[in-house]
Write an enzyme that holds these catalytic residues in place. Structure first.
Site, short mmCIF file in Angstrom:
data_model
loop_
_atom_site.label_atom_id
_atom_site.label_comp_id
_atom_site.label_asym_id
_atom_site.label_seq_id
_atom_site.Cartn_x
_atom_site.Cartn_y
_atom_site.Cartn_z
N PRO A 1 -10.60 -4.75 11.72
CA PRO A 1 -10.46 -6.08 12.31
C PRO A 1 -11.77 -6.89 12.30
O PRO A 1 -12.80 -6.41 12.76
CB PRO A 1 -10.02 -5.80 13.74
CG PRO A 1 -9.48 -4.41 13.72
CD PRO A 1 -10.26 -3.69 12.66
N GLU A 2 -11.69 -8.08 11.72
CA GLU A 2 -12.82 -9.01 11.71
C GLU A 2 -12.35 -10.27 12.46
O GLU A 2 -11.23 -10.27 12.97
CB GLU A 2 -13.23 -9.31 10.26
CG GLU A 2 -13.53 -8.02 9.51
CD GLU A 2 -14.10 -8.24 8.11
OE1 GLU A 2 -14.41 -9.39 7.76
OE2 GLU A 2 -14.24 -7.24 7.39
N LYS B 1 -15.77 -10.58 17.55
CA LYS B 1 -14.64 -9.66 17.43
C LYS B 1 -14.12 -9.19 18.78
O LYS B 1 -13.30 -8.28 18.85
CB LYS B 1 -15.06 -8.44 16.60
CG LYS B 1 -15.57 -8.79 15.20
CD LYS B 1 -15.98 -7.54 14.46
CE LYS B 1 -16.91 -7.85 13.32
NZ LYS B 1 -17.43 -6.63 12.68
N ARG C 1 -22.20 0.41 4.80
CA ARG C 1 -20.88 -0.09 4.44
C ARG C 1 -20.80 -0.36 2.94
O ARG C 1 -21.76 -0.84 2.33
CB ARG C 1 -20.57 -1.40 5.19
CG ARG C 1 -20.67 -1.26 6.71
CD ARG C 1 -19.63 -0.31 7.28
NE ARG C 1 -18.29 -0.66 6.85
CZ ARG C 1 -17.54 -1.61 7.40
NH1 ARG C 1 -18.00 -2.28 8.42
NH2 ARG C 1 -16.34 -1.88 6.93
#
Ligand SMILES: [Zn+2]
Length: 257
Positions: free
Chosen positions: A2-3, A59, A247
């Site tokens: 989720p962003e 977020k 990432r």
């Protein structure tokens, strides 16, 4: 993961089903997910409270009542699900029970967390660690907050203290649209490149909002990044992968160098 656009989708779910309604009970709170509170205090504090309109900061989803606020972070795998009768899921970590159904915070991998902010000061201690929300930050403020960072531009965009809400997909997509190498040092970007990057970030976020996620459009990097041997939708060059800040980072070696 989720962003900002995903959390905006969860905000809409909360607004549709829980805002201006009284929660009868709070159930199934996962002890390992509560932060600075316990399932028992959380349930006691929220029971029979009426939720107001939720809002987002980066977020984080903030769900105020007349008294305390519930604050949710969705980590890697979190979501909000409304149900009016389906059986609960084993990954439901918090259930808000209403007269007409249940709102469930589901989170398989359990990153993220559940906070209870009893007053504005407590809320500030949670949100105060973050920079301004990406949809609120001006170009000048972005420049000012980037200034002096020694990291790569990708790492700076992912740093929620610079501005809050970008994640791996939105950062890679905006850098690709701006034709900027994610590995470059922040200090190597000139004013024009920073302005372009700012514009592309806003565009990627705004285009993604109605979808409630970063859409895998064919004309976007996001539409190609998950295919092994995927190529750049603009120039056809084979996409490259590297790791930045732990990432996976995908970029076009021809146009982003
Ligand atoms: Zn390309």
């Amino acid at each position: 993961m989720p962003e900002l656009p995903d959390v905006e989708g969860f905000r809409r779910t909360f607004a549709r089903h829980a805002a201006n309604k009284t929660v009868s009970r709070v159930e199934a709170v996962d002890r390992t997910m509560t932060r600075k509170t316990s399932p028992r205090s959380l349930a006691r504090a929220l029971a029979r409270r009426r939720f107001r309109d939720p809002y987002r900061h980066g977020k984080l989803l903030i769900c105020p009542t007349g008294g305390p606020a519930l604050v949710l972070h969705f980590g890697m795998t979190g979501s909000l699900e409304w149900s009016s009768g389906e059986p609960r899921h084993r990954h439901d970590r918090l259930v808000l029970v209403f007269a007409d159904g249940e709102l469930r915070y589901r989170n398989m991998r359990k990153f993220g967390g559940i906070w209870l902010a009893r007053d504005p000061k407590a809320l500030e201690s949670i949100t105060g660690r973050l920079g301004p929300d990406w949809l609120e930050v001006s170009p000048a403020r972005f420049r000012e907050r980037l200034g002096g960072r020694r990291s790569s531009i990708k790492a700076a965009l992912m740093d929620q203290k610079v501005a809050a809400g970008l994640g791996n997909l939105t950062a890679d997509e905006a850098l690709w649209q701006a034709r900027i190498d994610p590995r470059r040092r922040v200090s190597s970007l000139d004013e024009r490149e920073e302005a372009t990057l700012y514009r592309k970030i806003q565009k990627v976020l705004r285009d993604s909002l109605p979808h409630g996620l970063v859409p895998a459009k064919r004309s976007w990097l996001t539409g190609s990044r998950d295919h092994r041997g995927g190529s750049c939708p603009r120039c056809g060059t084979r996409l490259e992968r590297t790791r930045i800040g732990g990432r996976t980072t995908v970029f076009c070696p021809r146009e982003q160098s």
